[in-house]
Each structure stands twice: as C-alpha cells, then as structure tokens.
Design a protein around this motif. Structure first.
Motif, PDB file in Angstrom:
ATOM      1  N   ARG A   1       0.796  -1.216   0.000  1.00 14.66           N
ATOM      2  CA  ARG A   1       0.000   0.000   0.000  1.00 14.66           C
ATOM      3  C   ARG A   1       0.833   1.272   0.000  1.00 14.66           C
ATOM      4  O   ARG A   1       0.333   2.347  -0.283  1.00 14.66           O
ATOM      5  N   ILE A   2       2.072   1.147   0.409  1.00 13.59           N
ATOM      6  CA  ILE A   2       2.917   2.328   0.553  1.00 13.59           C
ATOM      7  C   ILE A   2       4.296   2.013  -0.009  1.00 13.59           C
ATOM      8  O   ILE A   2       4.843   0.936   0.244  1.00 13.59           O
ATOM      9  N   ALA A   3       4.824   2.918  -0.789  1.00 11.42           N
ATOM     10  CA  ALA A   3       6.175   2.736  -1.313  1.00 11.42           C
ATOM     11  C   ALA A   3       6.966   4.017  -1.113  1.00 11.42           C
ATOM     12  O   ALA A   3       6.404   5.112  -1.023  1.00 11.42           O
ATOM     13  N   GLU A   4       8.264   3.812  -1.063  1.00 12.81           N
ATOM     14  CA  GLU A   4       9.169   4.932  -0.867  1.00 12.81           C
ATOM     15  C   GLU A   4       9.481   5.595  -2.194  1.00 12.81           C
ATOM     16  O   GLU A   4       9.687   4.911  -3.192  1.00 12.81           O
ATOM     17  N   THR A   5       9.529   6.909  -2.219  1.00 11.26           N
ATOM     18  CA  THR A   5      10.039   7.642  -3.378  1.00 11.26           C
ATOM     19  C   THR A   5      11.052   8.634  -2.830  1.00 11.26           C
ATOM     20  O   THR A   5      11.115   8.827  -1.614  1.00 11.26           O
ATOM     21  N   PRO A   6      11.853   9.262  -3.671  1.00 15.67           N
ATOM     22  CA  PRO A   6      12.850  10.181  -3.122  1.00 15.67           C
ATOM     23  C   PRO A   6      12.204  11.292  -2.275  1.00 15.67           C
ATOM     24  O   PRO A   6      11.395  12.068  -2.781  1.00 15.67           O
ATOM     25  N   SER A   7      12.519  11.293  -0.998  1.00 16.65           N
ATOM     26  CA  SER A   7      11.982  12.261  -0.035  1.00 16.65           C
ATOM     27  C   SER A   7      10.465  12.270   0.048  1.00 16.65           C
ATOM     28  O   SER A   7       9.861  13.259   0.462  1.00 16.65           O
ATOM     29  N   GLY A   8       9.852  11.170  -0.325  1.00 15.45           N
ATOM     30  CA  GLY A   8       8.402  11.094  -0.235  1.00 15.45           C
ATOM     31  C   GLY A   8       7.923   9.671  -0.049  1.00 15.45           C
ATOM     32  O   GLY A   8       8.722   8.721  -0.024  1.00 15.45           O
ATOM     33  N   LEU A   9       6.623   9.540   0.148  1.00 16.13           N
ATOM     34  CA  LEU A   9       5.983   8.232   0.155  1.00 16.13           C
ATOM     35  C   LEU A   9       4.827   8.316  -0.833  1.00 16.13           C
ATOM     36  O   LEU A   9       4.174   9.354  -0.939  1.00 16.13           O
ATOM     37  N   VAL A  10       4.576   7.234  -1.549  1.00 22.24           N
ATOM     38  CA  VAL A  10       3.329   7.158  -2.289  1.00 22.24           C
ATOM     39  C   VAL A  10       2.460   6.145  -1.570  1.00 22.24           C
ATOM     40  O   VAL A  10       2.937   5.088  -1.145  1.00 22.24           O
ATOM     41  N   ASN A  11       1.187   6.504  -1.387  1.00 24.91           N
ATOM     42  CA  ASN A  11       0.320   5.561  -0.697  1.00 24.91           C
ATOM     43  C   ASN A  11      -0.959   5.305  -1.450  1.00 24.91           C
ATOM     44  O   ASN A  11      -1.518   6.188  -2.100  1.00 24.91           O
TER      45      ASN A  11
END
Ligand SMILES: Cc1cc2nc3c(=O)[nH]c(=O)nc-3n(C[C@H](O)[C@H](O)[C@H](O)COP(=O)(O)OP(=O)(O)OC[C@H]3O[C@@H](n4cnc5c(N)ncnc54)[C@H](O)[C@@H]3O)c2cc1C
Ligand SMILES: Cc1cc2nc3c(=O)[nH]c(=O)nc-3n(C[C@H](O)[C@H](O)[C@H](O)COP(=O)(O)OP(=O)(O)OC[C@H]3O[C@@H](n4cnc5c(N)ncnc54)[C@H](O)[C@@H]3O)c2cc1C
Ligand SMILES: Cc1cc2nc3c(=O)[nH]c(=O)nc-3n(C[C@H](O)[C@H](O)[C@H](O)COP(=O)(O)O)c2cc1C
Ligand SMILES: Cc1cc2nc3c(=O)[nH]c(=O)nc-3n(C[C@H](O)[C@H](O)[C@H](O)COP(=O)(O)O)c2cc1C
Ligand code: FES
Ligand code: FES
Lengths: 271, 278, 278, 271
Positions: free
Chosen positions: C55-65
């Motif tokens: 449900r949640i993944a890491e992106t550069p300096s962010g999270l996508v949920n």
C-alpha cells in the motif's frame, strides 16, 4: 567536441583531510582535473542524500606527485548542510567532482606589480595564483583577511611566492585590525599595483574594484554567487555586467565567471 | 488522433530537457552532441532577462527554479547558439514560448526557415505562465490552439512536440487537444508549480516529482490509448527511464539530473542501448 | 467569507494529519494525546477494506500511498476508536469521506450526536477520488456543495475543516467555495496524485511536496486575503512548520513525518512553544 | 497514557558490528528498548537520505551488561538500499530506533514440547525465544534453514537452549539438503510438538502452519510483510486473518502482528 581544456566529471576519492582553524582541508584524487587546472578555477562537488544543487569550491592547490597521481586540495568552510557534510568526509570517501570549472584569473603579459586579496576561504585560489605570477616575474603582494584568526588561511607557504603579506582580521587577533575595504587603498599605494586580484564577499570585491579603478589599476574579481550546477547548464547564476556599450546584461557566473573584470560588474544590480 | 508518427521516428530514447542543457556548448564536454536530441531552453521572440537571483533553490530530492525564461531572444539564438548545436550534429528541438498565438506562429514561421532545426517543442506548462507574461493555457483548448497555430507554420515533416504540465486534472484533455491539433508527440511533464523559499512562484523538478509525472503519463495512456508520449520528471538513471518507457513513452527527457551530474544523459543512453542489445 | 472564526479558536498550531496517527492508541506511546488536535483517518459510512498490499512505497523524499481509505466504518469507529481518543483528552477531528452528498450529510448528522467529537474535516481531495468511489469533486463548486451539506447537519459552534488537494489550478476557487459554504478553515493540502511503482493510482506525500503545498497556500492568501488556512505537506520540523505559519496559516498538520519518526508532533509542538515564549 | 510496555523512539548508537556469513550483526545502544523486549518483538530503524519508510528488524538478542547499559543485537541481511546502508554503518554511527514493536510470541503456560523454525534471518528471534521457553521448562527443538551456509544463522549458541537442532540448507552445504516445507512434518513427528513457532518467508510459514494444524499443534508465525512505519500509524501493512466467525478481515501486521496464529492467517489472500 570535447577537448583538453574541457572540464571532467569524475568519481573522486578523499585522500587526506586535516583541520585548519575553522576550515577543513581535503586532498582529493580526481583523475584528470588537476592536470587541467588554472588558478581561479573551481570544482563542483555533489552532496549525498537528495541534495541536488552542486557545491562549488576553489581549487586551492594541485600536487603533481603522490601515489595516486596528481591531486587537488580544497578548503572547506562548514557553514551549511553541504559544506558540513564535506568537512566531515573521512579518508577514503567517494566524492563526485566536476572540474576544473569557470574562467580562471587572466595573467598579465608583462611582469607587473600585482596585489592578491583573499578574504576568508577566498584566499584559497590566491596561493596558486601567486605562484604562477611569480613564475612570470611579477611582484606579488598578498593580502589575507578574515573576521578572526580561525578563519584566516595560513599565509605561511605563500610567503615564498609573495614579496609582502598583509594580514587583516576583524577582531585584530592577528595582523592589522580592520577589513579589506579600509586597508586596500594603502596597500595599492604602497605596492604601486598595476593589477589587483581578489576573491571574497561581494562587498569586499566591490571595494577592491573601486580602489583599483581609482588608481587606474586593472582588477579581476572571483565572485561567489550561488552556482546551482556550476557547469553552465541551468542559467541559475546570473551576474549583471556592463558591456563596453554601457548596457547591463546578465552573464552566467559559472562559465563567464567566476572571475570577471571588477570594473565590468554592475555592483548595484548584483546587490 | 492526427499524430504524424512519421515525423516522430527515431526520437530518443533519451533527450535533453529544455532549460537544462545550457546553450549546448557547455554540455559538449560531458556528452557527445552528435545525434543527441537536444531541446533548447525556451526561446521567446524578444530577449528576456529572466528572474532575479537566487533563481534556484534546493528542496528535498528536488530543485525549485524561477529562472524566468532567461533567453537571448529568437534572433540572437539563431545567430549565436543554434549554429554550434547544428554543427555538432545535435538534433535540435527549439522550445518556444510566446505571449500570444501570433507570437507562437511567428516563432514557428521563422524557425521553419532556420537551417538545421530538427523540430519544435511548444512550452505549454511553464509553472508561472501568467506571471511570466506567456499565453494563458489554463484550459486545454488554449493549449490546442497554440499547437494548431505552430503546426500551421512549421514543415509537416518535422516534429512539433507539445509539452504539458503534469497536472492530473487537465493532462488528459490537454493531451487529446494538442494531438488533435497536430502535435507529433506530447511531452509530460514540466515542472510542478511550487514556491521558492522566499515565496516567489517557481517550478519543482527532479526525483521528488517522478511519481506525479508517471501518474499523468499512465492516465493519458489509460484514457487515450497508445498515443506518442515523451516522459519527463526526475529521471536520474536507466531504471527511472525504463519506468516511463514501460508505461508506453516513446522517449524520455532528462533535466534536473544533468545539473547534479552532467554525464547523466550519456550514462542513461549507454545503459539503455546496452539493455536493448542484450 | 462566512468563516465562523469563533469555532476555529485555539487550533493547533500543530495537528496530526488524517491517516497518519493510526487509531490514536498507537500514537499515545509517542505523544501526549491530551490537548492534541487529532484528525482521524477518513471514515466512511460503511467499513472499507482498503487497497491491496503493498500500500505504501518509498520515493525520493516522499511516500506514495494507496491505502484506499481502509477504515472500520462509522459505527465501529464510534464504538471502538473514538472513545479512547476522547478519554485521552484529544481534540478529535473526524475526517469524513462519502460517495454522495447524502452520505456526507448522514456522516455529519450522526457525528454531531457523538459525544466528544471536536470537529469535522471533510476530505475533498483524495488522490483518487473517483477510483475510490467517492463523491466527485473535480470542480470547485462540488467541494462547496459537500461542505454546505455537512455544515447544515453539524453544530455551528464546532469547526468544520475543508481539506483540498494542493492543485494550483483549482485551489483558489476551491478555497473560496468551501469558505463561502461555511467551512471554518481550509486545509491545504492533501497528497498529490501520483503512481505506485506498479502503476496503481496513489498519493505523494512528505518533504518532496512541500514546495507545492506552500505555493498553493501562498496563492490562496494572495487571491483571497487573510482567510483561515491550515497548511500541510512535508513538514518534519519546527522550521518547516514556521514556513507555513509565516505565510499566514493558523495551524499545520503533520502526516508522513510521523511514519518516519513518531515523536515528530511532540517535537514540533515543543519547539514552536519554546519559540513563542522566548 | 504511555506505560512501561509502550515502545520508545530513541537516538541510538552502533556499538559493535561484525560479519556473520552473508549477514552483518549490529550491537546497538538504544536506551530503554532492551529492557522492554520480549521474544518476537522487532525494532524499526530510520534510514538516512530522504528514505522515509522504516526498516524492520527482529531483535536478536538483548545483552544486560556492558558499559552502555543493556544493548540489543540485530541481524542485517543486506538486500536493498536500506539494509545495505545499515550493514555498512561504522561503530559510533548514530541510528534512530523505535521499539520494541509488535506482538511477541505467546508463551505456553505449561512446559510443553516446542519446535522453533527460523528461515534465513528469521532465525534471529528464535534464539531469545528458545531461552525463554527453556526457562519455563519447555522441551525446545530448533530448526534453522537457509538457501546456503552463508545465510544460515549460527545455531551454536542456541544448542545450549535447545534439546535438538536441525539444520537445513537448500544446497546441502551443511545439514540436511532441502527446505522447511519438506522437513517440517518429520520434525514435528520426532519431537511430538505441541507448539510450533516460525519466522521466515510466507511460503515457509504457510507450510509450517499447515503441518502444525494437521498434527493438532498450535502455531505462531512471525510474518515479514512490508511495514512502512512499523508503529501502527499508517495502515500500510494489511494482513488478512480469519476470525472465529469465518470472516476474513485485515489487521495491521505491525501492531496486531507480526506474530499471529498460523491457523488464523488467510494464506490465500496474503499471497
Ligand atoms: C566560485 C566559488 C568558489 C567557492 N569556493 C569555496 C571554497 O573554496 N571553500 C568554501 O568553503 N566555500 C566556497 N564557496 C562557497 C560554497 O560553495 C558555499 O558555501 C556552499 O555551496 C554552501 O553550501 P551549504 O550546503 O554548506 O550551505 P547552504 O546555505 O545550505 O547552501 C544551499 C545552496 O545555496 C548555495 N550557496 C549558499 N551559500 C553560498 C555561497 N556563499 N556561495 C555560493 N553558493 C552558495 C549552495 O551552492 C547551495 O546550492 C565557493 C563558492 C563559489 C561560487
Ligand atoms: C517483522 C520484521 C522483521 C524483520 N527482521 C529482519 C531482520 O532481522 N533482518 C533482516 O535483514 N531483515 C529483516 N526484515 C526484513 C527487512 O525489514 C527488509 O528486508 C528491509 O526493510 C528491506 O529494506 P531495503 O531498503 O534493504 O530494501 P528495499 O527492497 O528497497 O525496501 C523497500 C521497502 O520495502 C520494504 N520491504 C522490502 N522487503 C521487505 C521484506 N522482506 N520485509 C519487510 N519489508 C520489506 C522496506 O521496509 C522498505 O520500505 C524484517 C521484516 C519484518 C517485517
Ligand atoms: C533550471 C531549469 C530550467 C528549466 N527551463 C525550462 C524552459 O525554459 N522551458 C521548459 O519547457 N522547461 C524548462 N524546465 C523544465 C524541464 O525541461 C523539465 O521538463 C522538468 O525539469 C522535469 O524534468 P526533470 O525532473 O528531469 O528536471 C526547466 C527546468 C529546470 C530545472
Ligand atoms: C499513509 C497515509 C494515509 C493517509 N490517509 C488519509 C486519509 O484517510 N484522509 C485524508 O484526508 N488524508 C490522508 N492522508 C494525507 C495526509 O493527511 C496529509 O494531508 C498528506 O499526507 C500531506 O501531509 P504530509 O506530507 O505531512 O504527510 C494520508 C497520508 C498518508 C501518508
Ligand atoms: S550554475 Fe548553472 S548555469 Fe551557472
Ligand atoms: S506499518 Fe504502518 S501501520 Fe503497520
């Protein structure tokens, strides 16, 4: 189209690191860059951890020898996150370096009297410049200044290349108490300077340029304006210069500078 | 969709994004310009001084920029910047920006006569279009009308790219409109509207925005089917580029990463070529 | 602007953003809930299972949920989650989301009778509003109609916050609309529409989006003057919070940073209080 | 509302680091966390450089003594950027740690026969569990498995707490050649197990749970599903469990797990 004068982007390595007052001196292996160096060039280094802007540093010295081939020294003044990270790098750390970048100091054709002014870490490029000028038979007078002793780049080694060294500190902890703006007229007078080279804050450079102009001397100033990329790609480093025709236009500090003629800078607009 | 895919043959897969390759001369030290798809910074009819300093600031995994379309104007560009790029063998896409439809048409007409121009890119998504005195492209039909005006004046066998902002609520209609108006491909996207630290309008670019650009690309493909798209936003390596290509993009553009590492385009091109020939 | 500023007295300055404080019970280990402005994750009338894993993944300096509004439904929430928060002394803002105006009204009505509810937050900017079967708030007047429906059913002396997406092209009209419709304050913003690595619709949050949220806040203030705004997007420390407050926000919300460091709200609250009393 | 069972978020420090096959063992000072530890708990650590999701690690051991007070050991398998960063941390490095987190293994009231299965780094929590069970008088049989020897957590120390140790490797480099799914029936048979504990991949846990159920034994499995925050705040770690009433619903792996009853997991939906 790449030629020998072109900058390189290399995977470098920190070979040595030592404290010098408030500064940190790093010796870096950056294959190919030292060979192309001319005084007044700088390098742009990459900082880790999602910081995308480059950090620019004067090349302070180039050492020809060494097991790693030629190396370069930079003087790091840790003030923000990038320079603090750099200053903390251990020996062996990998570091991405681009250079040599920028227009270097132009050297006079004749063996004239030169004054070199370095404020804070801005003294870094003055040492190799002094050497080159002496090789050309110029009479070199060095002025190093800083708010206090800890930010005064040691002028010891420069004494070899310089006829005279003037030390100025804001708090008077060593040398003359004062600042460049207050002392520069006297220095130019004493040394009968034909050419003045300077690197430091905009205010100091402006004062130096004005003093030079007043005397009819030629000035070359190394500007420290923020250089997001350092390589000429982003147009994020505008410096207002006044052309022969009196029109002020913007040039890029990283490729048309950082060294520019002091009498050409539109100091009012630079602010 | 009247996309003339013929004109689009042979793009990329890696292009230099507008405003991130200097005048080309500086990039030459780090990338072989021969055969490189190079998009110029946006050129306006008259010279523009651009915004005040500081123009670019760091944000977590991104940059915000308020360069403000600093450019020498069309005439000076044609005289001093284009020739070097052409001589070096780059495929030059001139990015154009204008205040009126007439200006866009004018730019296209004059560039259609300039020797060596490989195509145009129409900048339809500057992060502060109005503040910069550019033609207002708030609604998708505005964007389409610009492309139509440009297409009319530019040789049909040369590509016209339409560059849209990665704005989810408008990108699908925007893409449909510019393709119908004759764009060869749609570039998604530009900088995301953002603030400089001192509050001035700016555009956010770099890895921070990649998930946003990917979403816009995916949405356009989902709604319009396989149309010619070029992806941009935060690409730093071949794996990033691959994500856009896997979503159906025919090419990608690299901007911010070049400012951090000027060899990025060279690296990514080489890596993608290696992958393909494997 | 009919904003009932009375109802807004004493917010913040630091609030827990919706969906980032668990049920409250988990946060209690890291933050004193007493007096804390706690926004619940968005509650729907019926339970929702939420999206599939991951449900949640890491992106550069962010999270996508793509959490997908996982929530136990209103009834279960009232029975099992609200009481704990109320007992602990939190000021509970229940975030509500619905498929129709009627659902929003229903939620507001039933929550107006629930003891201890401190206010509502109307979620008007889920990054995939339609895909999640929520009321379509594409146009600003849709958002306003939701707020009007909620306001009608909810005690006038309790705040209703309207949470908008940081979408520059709509945020000004959106803010004007919801304030006219009776919102106590406007929360700017929510996650920015983005993609999960596998292409599913998601929302981008965290430091990556802060410059985008700041721009939206600045634009609303510039256009509407000093209206009650609450800022959110990427805040990790007091300096970040200060940037929103300096732009005129009356409070800030912290979300993603809590997932990285659950003491963030405690730290930022303490730091801002120290600054104020200095 | 905070109480002694609550997790803490602390600024920790790496005190020691050593290689163990493909793994890296870190000893961490994380004030307050070791004292609250129960076998099956994990810690969530923060990774630097704009990576916002937490990384979860089983607490492998708690050492009471030491100049720094109690410390905790974790076993790091460097597979992605976060674990690679962790594995490379030097002694003295600062590290943000939250813990102890999650539901620990439930201990039997009676001194029954227990089988503990640890696959790969999933063996980490089995060692402290074995000790606790032995203290309670349980007969402990340990199964450690891995694809090859380098990823086999040394069972040496565990031999003290365990009556028998079965070693399984995929390539047969040590112990039995095979995998847990193939061996577990035989082990349960031999040991006449009442309770089975396991940690490892979903496939392995499913096989263990099925074998336990077949024998009428009770199983507790430690699930490794991605835990974006690890603290219960994000609802990003859904695990489908089947309640008494036969309905499958989602619980959060980090607070309702990671240890759950094997017969309750909706393995089909977990996939
Ligand atoms: C040509 C040139 C040569 C330089 N040589 C040296 C040197 O030898 N030693 C040294 O210690 N410093 C030098 N500087 C200054 C140094 O580049 C900045 O101090 C440094 O970039 C600040 O980064 P930071 O992350 O520490 O600080 P931050 O303030 O966080 O920097 C943020 C951003 O602003 C820019 N920036 C901030 N302050 C300055 C500044 N004074 N000049 C330029 N950019 C700035 C940075 O590049 C960065 O993009 C030089 C600058 C220039 C332009
Ligand atoms: C309860 C629990 C205990 C764990 N104990 C250990 C341990 O003792 N030793 C050890 O080496 N590893 C352990 N793991 C696995 C470890 O957390 C992941 O391998 C690690 O998070 C991967 O991060 P990365 O940056 O290296 O890889 P990436 O693949 O880049 O991780 C990206 C994201 O996915 C998540 N993720 C990826 N793989 C896994 C996985 N297998 N399990 C959970 N999350 C994952 C990460 O948390 C991160 O958010 C455990 C996981 C859980 C859930
Ligand atoms: C410094 C800078 C200047 C830019 N100038 C332009 C421009 O003139 N015209 C344009 O269409 N896009 C411009 N862009 C946007 C880029 O071309 C690109 O679309 C955007 O940055 C997203 O890609 P990236 O994340 O790889 O940078 C600029 C971007 C940056 C960072
Ligand atoms: C995991 C997660 C779940 C979220 N769930 C909700 C939600 O249910 N309702 C809502 O209005 N916003 C939700 N949000 C958005 C946050 O409340 C917040 O507006 C956004 O994340 C921006 O702030 P941040 O950058 O501090 O996280 C969620 C965000 C995250 C990261
Ligand atoms: S710093 Fe980028 S062009 Fe000068
Ligand atoms: S990992 Fe965030 S709630 Fe479980």
């Amino acid at each position: 189209m790449a030629d020998e004068r072109d900058p390189l982007h290399v995977a470098g390595e920190v070979l040595a690191t030592r404290k010098a007052g408030a500064y940190r001196l790093l010796t870096i292996a950056a294959p190919g860059i030292p060979q192309r160096f001319r005084a007044g060039n700088f390098v742009a280094v990459s900082v880790q951890g999602g910081r995308l802007a480059r950090r620019s540093l004067w090349i302070h010295r180039v050492k020809e020898a060494g097991a790693f081939g030629p190396t370069l020294d930079v003087v790091v003044h840790p003030t923000g996150p990038g320079t603090t990270w750099l200053a903390g790098l251990p020996v062996g750390a990998a570091i991405e370096v681009t250079g040599p970048l920028g227009r270097p100091f132009a050297l006079p054709r004749e063996p004239v009297a030169c004054v070199l002014v370095g404020e804070g870490h801005g003294a870094a490029p003055m040492f190799p410049l002094a050497e080159r000028l002496r090789e050309r038979g110029c009479a070199v007078s060095l002025v190093v200044s800083a708010p206090d002793e800890s930010r005064l780049l040691s002028a010891l080694e420069a004494r070899r290349s310089a006829r005279s060294v003037t030390v100025i500190t804001g708090d008077g902890s060593v040398g003359v108490r004062g600042d460049v703006a207050g002392e520069i007229h006297g220095v130019l007078e004493r040394t009968d300077a034909d050419v003045v080279y300077a690197a430091g804050s905009h205010a100091t450079l402006r004062a130096v340029a004005a003093a030079a102009e007043q005397r009819g001397a030629w000035s070359q100033v190394g500007l420290e304006t923020p250089l997001p990329c350092g390589t000429g790609l982003c147009h994020g480093c505008p410096v207002p210069v006044i052309s022969e025709d009196g029109v002020s236009r913007l040039v890029r500090a990283c490729v048309d500078g950082p060294v520019v003629r002091g009498d050409r800078v539109d100091w009012e607009a630079l602010a | 969709m009247s996309a003339s895919t013929d004109a689009g043959r042979g793009f990329g897969p890696v292009m230099v994004a507008s405003g991130c390759g200097g005048t080309g001369r500086e990039l030459a030290a780090f990338a072989d310009l021969a055969g490189l798809d190079f998009v110029t910074r946006s050129i306006t009819l008259d010279p523009r001084r651009g915004g005040p300093s500081p123009r670019i600031a760091e944000t977590p995994s991104g940059l915000v920029n308020a360069v403000g379309l600093d450019n020498p104007g069309l005439e000076h560009f044609l005289a001093t910047e284009l020739p070097l790029l052409v001589r070096a063998g780059a495929r030059v896409f001139v990015s154009v920006a204008g205040a009126t439809l007439g200006e866009y048409a004018d730019l296209a007409r004059r560039l259609s006569r300039a020797p060596g121009v490989g195509g145009l890119e129409v900048n339809l998504g500057a992060p502060d279009q109005v503040g910069q005195g550019l033609f207002e492209v708030r609604e998708p039909f505005h964007a389409a009308s610009v492309v139509a005006a440009v297409r009319r004046e530019f040789p049909a066998d040369l590509p016209v790219l339409a560059k849209l902002r990665p704005d989810l609520t408008r990108v699908v209609e925007g893409a449909r409109g510019v393709l119908d108006a004759g764009a060869t491909a749609v570039v998604i996207g530009n900088a995301v509207p953002a603030s400089m630290p001192d509050g001035r309008p700016a555009g956010l670019t770099g890895p921070a925005i990649m998930p946003v650009a990917l979403r816009c690309l995916a949405e356009v493909t989902a709604e319009l089917g396989p149309v010619p798209l070029i992806g941009a936003g935060g690409i730093t390596d071949a794996a990033d580029a691959r994500r856009f290509l896997d979503l159906g993009a025919m090419a990608v553009q690299i901007g911010t990463a070049l400012l951090h590492d000027p060899t990025t385009v060279t690296r990514v091109r080489a890596a993608l070529t290696r992958e393909e020939t494997r």
